[in-house]
Design a protein around this motif. Sequence first.
Motif, PDB file in Angstrom:
ATOM      1  N   HIS A  80       0.841  -1.203   0.000  1.00 38.22           N
ATOM      2  CA  HIS A  80       0.000   0.000   0.000  1.00 38.22           C
ATOM      3  C   HIS A  80       0.877   1.255   0.000  1.00 38.22           C
ATOM      4  CE1 HIS A  80      -3.291   2.588   2.105  1.00 38.22           C
ATOM      5  NE2 HIS A  80      -3.255   2.803   0.807  1.00 38.22           N
ATOM      6  N   ALA A  81       1.930   1.260   0.809  1.00 42.92           N
ATOM      7  CA  ALA A  81       2.849   2.409   0.844  1.00 42.92           C
ATOM      8  C   ALA A  81       3.498   2.627  -0.527  1.00 42.92           C
ATOM      9  CB  ALA A  81       3.915   2.196   1.918  1.00 42.92           C
ATOM     10  N   ARG A  82       3.885   1.559  -1.166  1.00 46.24           N
ATOM     11  CA  ARG A  82       4.522   1.676  -2.494  1.00 46.24           C
ATOM     12  C   ARG A  82       3.527   2.166  -3.544  1.00 46.24           C
ATOM     13  NH1 ARG A  82       8.029  -3.881  -2.181  1.00 46.24           N
ATOM     14  NH2 ARG A  82       9.899  -2.942  -1.305  1.00 46.24           N
ATOM     15  N   GLN A  83       2.294   1.650  -3.479  1.00 47.61           N
ATOM     16  CA  GLN A  83       1.284   2.035  -4.470  1.00 47.61           C
ATOM     17  C   GLN A  83       0.917   3.508  -4.366  1.00 47.61           C
ATOM     18  OE1 GLN A  83      -2.057  -0.574  -3.901  1.00 47.61           O
ATOM     19  NE2 GLN A  83      -1.188  -2.202  -5.154  1.00 47.61           N
ATOM     20  N   ASP A  84       0.814   4.039  -3.147  1.00 49.33           N
ATOM     21  CA  ASP A  84       0.393   5.422  -2.967  1.00 49.33           C
ATOM     22  C   ASP A  84       1.527   6.425  -3.132  1.00 49.33           C
ATOM     23  OD1 ASP A  84      -2.095   4.370  -2.494  1.00 49.33           O
ATOM     24  OD2 ASP A  84      -2.424   5.454  -0.623  1.00 49.33           O
ATOM     25  N   PRO A 116      -6.965  -0.698   4.230  1.00 44.95           N
ATOM     26  CA  PRO A 116      -6.300   0.473   3.657  1.00 44.95           C
ATOM     27  C   PRO A 116      -7.294   1.624   3.586  1.00 44.95           C
ATOM     28  CG  PRO A 116      -6.832  -1.107   1.930  1.00 44.95           C
ATOM     29  CD  PRO A 116      -7.224  -1.739   3.238  1.00 44.95           C
ATOM     30  N   MET A 117      -6.817   2.813   3.898  1.00 46.68           N
ATOM     31  CA  MET A 117      -7.670   3.998   3.884  1.00 46.68           C
ATOM     32  C   MET A 117      -7.144   4.980   2.833  1.00 46.68           C
ATOM     33  SD  MET A 117      -9.842   3.459   6.499  1.00 46.68           S
ATOM     34  CE  MET A 117     -10.407   5.012   7.185  1.00 46.68           C
ATOM     35  N   LEU A 118      -7.978   5.920   2.470  1.00 48.31           N
ATOM     36  CA  LEU A 118      -7.595   6.970   1.544  1.00 48.31           C
ATOM     37  C   LEU A 118      -6.970   8.111   2.327  1.00 48.31           C
ATOM     38  CD1 LEU A 118      -7.764   8.268  -1.316  1.00 48.31           C
ATOM     39  CD2 LEU A 118      -9.982   9.180  -0.599  1.00 48.31           C
ATOM     40  N   ILE A 142      -2.121   1.174  13.518  1.00 44.30           N
ATOM     41  CA  ILE A 142      -2.445   2.346  12.707  1.00 44.30           C
ATOM     42  C   ILE A 142      -1.165   2.639  11.937  1.00 44.30           C
ATOM     43  CG2 ILE A 142      -3.075   4.779  12.709  1.00 44.30           C
ATOM     44  CD1 ILE A 142      -4.562   4.165  15.393  1.00 44.30           C
ATOM     45  N   TYR A 143      -1.248   2.611  10.621  1.00 36.65           N
ATOM     46  CA  TYR A 143      -0.018   2.760   9.838  1.00 36.65           C
ATOM     47  C   TYR A 143      -0.120   3.924   8.858  1.00 36.65           C
ATOM     48  CZ  TYR A 143      -2.198   0.613   5.715  1.00 36.65           C
ATOM     49  OH  TYR A 143      -3.006   0.360   4.637  1.00 36.65           O
ATOM     50  N   HIS A 144       1.050   4.437   8.519  1.00 37.32           N
ATOM     51  CA  HIS A 144       1.156   5.368   7.406  1.00 37.32           C
ATOM     52  C   HIS A 144       2.595   5.348   6.899  1.00 37.32           C
ATOM     53  CE1 HIS A 144       2.632   8.277  10.433  1.00 37.32           C
ATOM     54  NE2 HIS A 144       3.104   8.986   9.424  1.00 37.32           N
ATOM     55  N   SER A 145       2.796   6.011   5.784  1.00 36.06           N
ATOM     56  CA  SER A 145       4.128   6.006   5.182  1.00 36.06           C
ATOM     57  C   SER A 145       4.728   7.403   5.209  1.00 36.06           C
ATOM     58  CB  SER A 145       4.066   5.489   3.741  1.00 36.06           C
ATOM     59  OG  SER A 145       3.258   6.335   2.934  1.00 36.06           O
ATOM     60  N   VAL A 182       2.673   1.972  13.107  1.00 36.62           N
ATOM     61  CA  VAL A 182       3.655   1.474  12.146  1.00 36.62           C
ATOM     62  C   VAL A 182       3.928   2.552  11.117  1.00 36.62           C
ATOM     63  CG1 VAL A 182       3.976  -0.150  10.229  1.00 36.62           C
ATOM     64  CG2 VAL A 182       3.180  -0.983  12.453  1.00 36.62           C
ATOM     65  N   LEU A 183       5.207   2.766  10.871  1.00 37.03           N
ATOM     66  CA  LEU A 183       5.615   3.682   9.810  1.00 37.03           C
ATOM     67  C   LEU A 183       6.451   2.929   8.794  1.00 37.03           C
ATOM     68  CD1 LEU A 183       5.639   5.909  12.472  1.00 37.03           C
ATOM     69  CD2 LEU A 183       5.887   7.243  10.403  1.00 37.03           C
ATOM     70  N   VAL A 184       6.130   3.172   7.537  1.00 39.14           N
ATOM     71  CA  VAL A 184       6.892   2.609   6.430  1.00 39.14           C
ATOM     72  C   VAL A 184       7.489   3.793   5.678  1.00 39.14           C
ATOM     73  CG1 VAL A 184       6.784   1.305   4.272  1.00 39.14           C
ATOM     74  CG2 VAL A 184       5.342   0.635   6.204  1.00 39.14           C
ATOM     75  N   SER A 185       8.791   3.784   5.502  1.00 41.94           N
ATOM     76  CA  SER A 185       9.411   4.819   4.688  1.00 41.94           C
ATOM     77  C   SER A 185       9.682   4.237   3.310  1.00 41.94           C
ATOM     78  CB  SER A 185      10.717   5.305   5.306  1.00 41.94           C
ATOM     79  OG  SER A 185      11.341   6.218   4.416  1.00 41.94           O
ATOM     80  N   THR A 186       9.196   4.940   2.294  1.00 46.10           N
ATOM     81  CA  THR A 186       9.461   4.516   0.918  1.00 46.10           C
ATOM     82  C   THR A 186      10.678   5.237   0.348  1.00 46.10           C
ATOM     83  OG1 THR A 186       7.811   6.110   0.135  1.00 46.10           O
ATOM     84  CG2 THR A 186       7.081   3.831   0.430  1.00 46.10           C
TER      85      THR A 186
END
Length: 141
Positions: free
Chosen positions: A15-19, A42-44, A77-80, A104-108
């Motif tokens: 999801h992080a990669r797609q957005d 997944p949320m908008l 609760i996650y975001h990138s 959770v945090l994902v760094s792209t």
Amino acid sequence: MLTLTKALHDQIVEHARQDHPDEACGVVAGPAGSGRPERFIPMLNAARSPTFYEFDSSDLLKLYREMDDRDEEPVIIYHSHTATEAYPSRTDISYANEPGAHYVLVSTADTDDAGPFQFRSFRIVDGTVTEEAVEIVAEYS
């Protein structure tokens, strides 16, 4: 410690990669009181921003009603972050209002030469950020 399945981990990262280049955001719900993440939601990002995320208020209200109906709670609760490391910003900390959740945090962004993303988990309670270990399992025992 956050324990989650490889399938959930991969869904959050995808999801992080797609957005990308906008920040992605979402929730992983689980049975109330279990602490076990199970249902990927997944949320908008209503802000549609590369530097900020915001849950749409009507989507969030709908989600919380649905979780109540299913006797669930937000376990993750996650975001990138798209240009910085996977660490909560001051804004992230100010919006953290679920003391029982794993944030959770994902760094792209490749900020540490460790590869195309970072995946980190934190507890945020009363403005205090504590990083926690992440264990990825094939399935829950």
